[in-house]
Each structure stands twice: as C-alpha cells, then as structure tokens.
Design a protein around this motif. Structure first.
Motif, PDB file in Angstrom:
ATOM      1  N   GLN A  23       0.771  -1.182   0.032  1.00 28.73           N
ATOM      2  CA  GLN A  23       0.084   0.029   0.103  1.00 28.73           C
ATOM      3  C   GLN A  23       0.991   1.334   0.093  1.00 28.73           C
ATOM      4  O   GLN A  23       0.183   2.321  -0.519  1.00 28.73           O
ATOM      5  CB  GLN A  23      -0.911  -0.004   1.155  1.00 28.73           C
ATOM      6  CG  GLN A  23      -0.251   0.151   2.655  1.00 28.73           C
ATOM      7  CD  GLN A  23      -1.178   0.212   3.603  1.00 28.73           C
ATOM      8  OE1 GLN A  23      -2.252   0.060   3.490  1.00 28.73           O
ATOM      9  NE2 GLN A  23      -0.669   0.182   4.927  1.00 28.73           N
ATOM     10  N   LYS A  24       2.307   1.234   0.227  1.00 31.00           N
ATOM     11  CA  LYS A  24       2.854   2.308   0.406  1.00 31.00           C
ATOM     12  C   LYS A  24       3.820   2.564  -0.792  1.00 31.00           C
ATOM     13  O   LYS A  24       4.327   3.618  -0.966  1.00 31.00           O
ATOM     14  CB  LYS A  24       4.040   2.266   1.538  1.00 31.00           C
ATOM     15  CG  LYS A  24       3.403   2.097   2.994  1.00 31.00           C
ATOM     16  CD  LYS A  24       4.658   2.237   4.013  1.00 31.00           C
ATOM     17  CE  LYS A  24       4.052   2.100   5.386  1.00 31.00           C
ATOM     18  NZ  LYS A  24       3.350   3.446   5.459  1.00 31.00           N
ATOM     19  N   PHE A  25       3.310   1.696  -1.910  1.00 29.40           N
ATOM     20  CA  PHE A  25       3.794   2.068  -3.204  1.00 29.40           C
ATOM     21  C   PHE A  25       2.577   2.410  -4.437  1.00 29.40           C
ATOM     22  O   PHE A  25       1.490   2.238  -3.908  1.00 29.40           O
ATOM     23  CB  PHE A  25       4.625   0.961  -3.633  1.00 29.40           C
ATOM     24  CG  PHE A  25       5.560   0.422  -2.845  1.00 29.40           C
ATOM     25  CD1 PHE A  25       6.963   0.903  -3.210  1.00 29.40           C
ATOM     26  CD2 PHE A  25       5.699  -0.341  -1.844  1.00 29.40           C
ATOM     27  CE1 PHE A  25       8.054   0.686  -2.505  1.00 29.40           C
ATOM     28  CE2 PHE A  25       6.859  -0.618  -0.950  1.00 29.40           C
ATOM     29  CZ  PHE A  25       8.053  -0.065  -1.278  1.00 29.40           C
ATOM     30  N   PHE A  26       3.007   3.046  -5.332  1.00 32.60           N
ATOM     31  CA  PHE A  26       2.080   3.435  -6.430  1.00 32.60           C
ATOM     32  C   PHE A  26       1.707   2.346  -7.001  1.00 32.60           C
ATOM     33  O   PHE A  26       2.265   1.196  -7.149  1.00 32.60           O
ATOM     34  CB  PHE A  26       2.785   4.293  -7.349  1.00 32.60           C
ATOM     35  CG  PHE A  26       3.118   5.914  -6.805  1.00 32.60           C
ATOM     36  CD1 PHE A  26       2.146   6.917  -6.764  1.00 32.60           C
ATOM     37  CD2 PHE A  26       4.328   5.892  -6.220  1.00 32.60           C
ATOM     38  CE1 PHE A  26       2.226   7.918  -5.988  1.00 32.60           C
ATOM     39  CE2 PHE A  26       4.663   7.669  -5.776  1.00 32.60           C
ATOM     40  CZ  PHE A  26       3.699   8.300  -5.752  1.00 32.60           C
ATOM     41  N   ASN A  27       0.523   2.200  -7.357  1.00 31.60           N
ATOM     42  CA  ASN A  27      -0.082   1.117  -8.080  1.00 31.60           C
ATOM     43  C   ASN A  27       0.485   1.079  -9.865  1.00 31.60           C
ATOM     44  O   ASN A  27       0.904   0.064 -10.073  1.00 31.60           O
ATOM     45  CB  ASN A  27      -1.709   1.261  -8.150  1.00 31.60           C
ATOM     46  CG  ASN A  27      -2.404  -0.058  -8.832  1.00 31.60           C
ATOM     47  OD1 ASN A  27      -1.478  -1.006  -9.125  1.00 31.60           O
ATOM     48  ND2 ASN A  27      -3.556   0.071  -8.961  1.00 31.60           N
ATOM     49  N   GLU A  61       1.980   9.231   1.547  1.00 27.36           N
ATOM     50  CA  GLU A  61       1.313   7.832   1.901  1.00 27.36           C
ATOM     51  C   GLU A  61       2.176   6.966   0.809  1.00 27.36           C
ATOM     52  O   GLU A  61       2.528   5.857   1.256  1.00 27.36           O
ATOM     53  CB  GLU A  61       0.105   7.977   1.643  1.00 27.36           C
ATOM     54  CG  GLU A  61      -0.663   6.799   1.900  1.00 27.36           C
ATOM     55  CD  GLU A  61      -2.175   6.711   1.671  1.00 27.36           C
ATOM     56  OE1 GLU A  61      -2.996   5.616   1.877  1.00 27.36           O
ATOM     57  OE2 GLU A  61      -2.804   7.675   1.068  1.00 27.36           O
ATOM     58  N   LYS A  62       2.337   7.373  -0.466  1.00 31.87           N
ATOM     59  CA  LYS A  62       2.867   6.569  -1.402  1.00 31.87           C
ATOM     60  C   LYS A  62       4.639   6.856  -1.156  1.00 31.87           C
ATOM     61  O   LYS A  62       4.871   7.999  -1.316  1.00 31.87           O
ATOM     62  CB  LYS A  62       2.644   6.725  -2.509  1.00 31.87           C
ATOM     63  CG  LYS A  62       0.899   6.300  -2.866  1.00 31.87           C
ATOM     64  CD  LYS A  62       0.565   4.911  -2.412  1.00 31.87           C
ATOM     65  CE  LYS A  62      -0.959   4.567  -2.676  1.00 31.87           C
ATOM     66  NZ  LYS A  62      -1.078   3.379  -1.865  1.00 31.87           N
ATOM     67  N   LYS A  63       5.294   6.027  -1.230  1.00 29.76           N
ATOM     68  CA  LYS A  63       6.875   5.997  -1.198  1.00 29.76           C
ATOM     69  C   LYS A  63       7.208   6.744  -2.490  1.00 29.76           C
ATOM     70  O   LYS A  63       7.084   6.373  -3.612  1.00 29.76           O
ATOM     71  CB  LYS A  63       7.668   4.657  -1.189  1.00 29.76           C
ATOM     72  CG  LYS A  63       7.373   4.171   0.266  1.00 29.76           C
ATOM     73  CD  LYS A  63       8.107   4.865   1.315  1.00 29.76           C
ATOM     74  CE  LYS A  63       8.132   4.041   2.713  1.00 29.76           C
ATOM     75  NZ  LYS A  63       8.903   4.820   3.852  1.00 29.76           N
ATOM     76  N   ASP A  82      -4.601   4.656  -6.737  1.00 29.60           N
ATOM     77  CA  ASP A  82      -3.877   5.329  -5.769  1.00 29.60           C
ATOM     78  C   ASP A  82      -4.783   6.461  -5.299  1.00 29.60           C
ATOM     79  O   ASP A  82      -5.028   7.413  -5.868  1.00 29.60           O
ATOM     80  CB  ASP A  82      -2.402   5.767  -6.174  1.00 29.60           C
ATOM     81  CG  ASP A  82      -1.513   4.565  -6.508  1.00 29.60           C
ATOM     82  OD1 ASP A  82      -1.772   3.529  -5.951  1.00 29.60           O
ATOM     83  OD2 ASP A  82      -0.900   4.720  -7.430  1.00 29.60           O
ATOM     84  N   THR A  87      -3.265  13.512   1.558  1.00 24.38           N
ATOM     85  CA  THR A  87      -2.279  12.397   1.155  1.00 24.38           C
ATOM     86  C   THR A  87      -0.936  12.076   2.355  1.00 24.38           C
ATOM     87  O   THR A  87      -0.468  11.127   2.351  1.00 24.38           O
ATOM     88  CB  THR A  87      -1.295  12.668  -0.008  1.00 24.38           C
ATOM     89  OG1 THR A  87      -0.339  13.757  -0.068  1.00 24.38           O
ATOM     90  CG2 THR A  87      -2.275  12.807  -1.189  1.00 24.38           C
TER      91      THR A  87
END
Length: 426
Positions: free
Chosen positions: A79-83, A206-208, A243, A279
């Motif tokens: 979940q911490k990475f972009f889809n 939220e996303k790395k 995302d 975010t």
C-alpha cells in the motif's frame, strides 16, 4: 351339518389370525423391511457424503481464511507504493509539493516510464510483460462468479486464457524484482528551510517517493540552488485499485496559462495558500484495527501497531459472527507494554507469559478502529472488544465509520482509564 365345539371355534379363529399375520408379513412387512434396509444403506451413504462435504467446506473455509489473510498482508506491504506509474498525475503531485514548500523551480525534467529493478542490475528491457505484471494480468482475467447458494465458481474465458501471458517460474532472479519506474530531476531555488520543507513533504507522502540524489549549492543573495532526483516505483496490485492520492482528473486544465510566468494560476492546485493534506498520513495513533464485512477480500479483523512496515505485530481473523478481541496496556515503572489477541492469532506469540514494550506517541495512547457500515440484514460479523488499561495514561479508542444503528464494534468489558469516541466518518 356338523357343529363345531367352542374349542374348535377358538382354534379356527387362531388359525385365521395366523393366516392373516402370515399374509400381512409376506406382502406388507417384508417388502417394507427390504425397502427400509435399502433406505438405511442410502442414509449411511448420504451421511458419509455429508461428512465429506462438511470436511470440504471446512477445508475451503480454512483456505479462504488463509487467502484473505495473505491478501491482507500483501495489501499492507504494497500500500505504500504506487499502483501504476502515470506520468501526468506524478507531474501534478510534484507541482503541488513544490508549491506547498514555497520553492521556485528552474528546470523540471521527467524520464520515460521504464521497467527497472529495485536493486540495479543490467540487462532489463522495458517489456511490459515483466513477472509482476504478468501475474496481475493473469489474475485479472479470471472472473469469480458467486451463485445463489453462495458458492464461488471460477470462470476463465478460454480466449483470454490462451492470450494471457504465462508466468515463467524459471525467470532470472533479477527479472523477478523488476518494477515500473519513473524519475524526475528538479532544479529548485529557495531557502534552506524551504528545501527541508520539500524533503519532509516528500517523506510524509502516503506513497513512497525515493530521493535518489540531492545536491545543494549557493545561489543569489542568501538563496540556495538544489538539484533533486526523485524516483517513483510502481507495484501493480492484484485488484483494480486506484492510488488515493492520484484521484485527479487530468482532462481538466491545471497549472498556469504560461508556465514561465509567475502569474495567476488556473485553479486551487496552484494556490499555495490551500494545502491538500489528504495524502499525508495521520501518525497520531499507536495502534490500529480494521473491521470489514465477511464479503470483503480482506480478513474481517486486522489488528497491529500503527505504521509497522514489517507486519510483525499484525494479527488477523476472519469470522462470520462476532470475533472476540482482547487488548491490554500495562505499565511497569516508567515503561509501557502491550499485547492483544484474536481467536485466531496472538501477539506476542507467548501471549500468556510475555508483553511487548512500546513508547506512546503522545500524552494519551490512541487506538484507532476503522469500521464499515452493514451491507444488509445478512451482514452479521463484528468485534466483541475487551480492553484492559493498566497504565497511568488515558487510552483513547477512536471508532471511525461504524454503523450507528447496528455497530460492528461492541465493547464487552473495559477496565482502567479508557475513552471510547465513535464517529460516522473520519
């Protein structure tokens, strides 16, 4: 005509009864007895089948529970990475971060989307059919149909199956680590505090977003010039999810009329006075629990320490009814400890004998519970929560998104300084 004596009459009557009994037994009882034996044999066979079906159902339930638990762990890990890497949306994201930090930029350049490895190695092509994407495509081409009895039948279109890429198990180790990647190289101008603010905002996303390179040199007057290289990595999800921080309509007009002129912006995205913090993750809680309906692809209960990237502290449960959850905080001298359990898992593993030390984030210990409203009358699952706070700090339980009329979160017992606050949404 010969008269029968009373004794002879009695014998004739007895003989008549015997004949009637023999006829009844021969033509009624015996056939029924044979049928009864056949039915008993069938009943034994059916009981065996019922037992087999129950075993299969139990096995399927266990498999489904294990699947949902693994799916939950996978979702938490990714979940911490972009889809997906979508350049348009990432441009808007960087533009907002620059505006929020007050930096002005000289040059912003973006690389093309590529297939890269988390740890660099040579020989990777930009073929979209890298293993992670192949797995996702193969999964998404499978349709799961739920019939009226509630059973699931997997239906795979033969044409799609023939056309779908096959995941080769003998892929090289380097290719198995391949993910989507895009880089952004930015030259910015501003103060030291503004550059630090930009870095903090990147880290708080939220996303790395990886800061791969950063160089700072003196600029005009007391300003600084920074060269920043950002890397975006995309890990495709098994389910088609978007995302959260990239829900922007790129068909609309954004930014300025002239990007080289410091003039009026076209919308609030360019207005530094309006900062979108949606975010930036809320980090003011120590523990978190999610409670979902049984129809979810994730476990009905997930409980763990907040922001535990290792997932070591997470416990799970998947129950169609009320799941009993015990949560305990203990203080020894000036140190704080915790432990909790579901009917399925415990943390720590030796729950009865051990506890885990932690440092509260604030003056109160915050336990956030994320629930979801009922899907209908058949939706019966929830949590029966027992809370024990043996510390000098207030334990604040924040229940968000629960149903007011039919709550999923029921407090069975509580002791110590505890405050339970319920809200319909965050």
């Amino acid at each position: 005509m010969m008269k029968l004596t009373n004794r002879e009459k009695q014998l004739v009557m007895v003989l008549g009864f015997v004949l009637i009994g023999a006829i009844y037994f021969q033509f009624i009882i015996k056939p029924q007895s044979s049928k009864l034996e056949i039915l008993e044999t069938k009943a034994v066979e059916l009981r065996d089948k019922v037992n087999q079906v129950n075993l299969q159902i139990s096995s399927n339930n266990q498999l489904n529970e294990n699947y949902k638990t693994l799916h939950g762990k996978t979702s938490l890990l990714t979940q911490k990475f972009f889809n997906r890497i979508q350049q348009e949306n990432h441009i808007l994201l960087i533009n907002r971060l620059l505006k929020d930090s007050g930096l002005s930029y000289r040059v912003v350049s973006y690389s093309d989307q590529s297939i890269s490895e988390i740890m660099k190695s040579e020989g990777l092509s930009n073929d979209e059919n890298y293993p992670l994407n192949q797995l996702v495509q193969a999964y998404q081409k499978s349709e799961v149909k739920i019939n009226q009895e509630g059973s699931r039948e997997q239906q795979i279109d033969e044409k799609q199956q023939n056309q779908s890429p096959q995941v080769e198990l003998n892929q090289q180790q380097s290719n198995e680590k391949a993910v989507e990647k895009m880089e952004a190289n930015i030259t910015v101008e501003g103060s030291y505090e503004q550059i630090l603010s930009f870095i903090r905002k990147v880290e708080a996303q939220e996303k790395k977003i990886i800061i791969e390179r950063l160089t700072i040199s003196s600029g005009e007057d007391e300003g600084l010039i920074g060269n920043i290289s950002l890397a975006f990595y995309g890990i495709p999800k098994l389910l088609n999810t978007m995302d959260n921080n990239l829900h922007w309509n790129t068909d609309q007009t954004h930014g300025k009329v002239n990007p080289f002129y410091e003039g009026m912006s076209l919308n609030n995205l360019d207005n530094p006075s309006k900062t979108d913090d949606s975010t930036i993750t809320d980090r003011n809680h120590d523990f978190i629990m999610t409670v979902k309906p049984i129809s979810s692809d994730l476990p009905t209960v997930t409980l763990g320490r907040a922001f535990d990237n290792t997932l070591e502290s997470y416990v799970y449960a998947d129950n169609q009814g009320l799941e009993k959850v015990d949560f305990m905080i203990v203080q020894k001298d000036d140190k704080y400890f915790f432990k909790y359990r579901t009917q399925r898992d415990t943390y720590p593993k030796d729950y009865e004998e051990n506890m885990v030390e932690f440092l509260p984030k604030g003056k109160t210990i915050v336990f956030k519970v994320l629930s979801k409203g009922r899907n209908g009358d058949a939706d019966q699952n929830g949590v029966e929560l027992t809370i024990d706070n043996k510390s000098d700090r207030l334990l604040e339980v924040k229940v968000l998104g629960d149903s007011a009329s039919r709550p999923r979160i029921i407090t069975a017992n509580q002791s110590g300084r505890i405050s339970i606050v319920r809200s319909q949404g965050e």
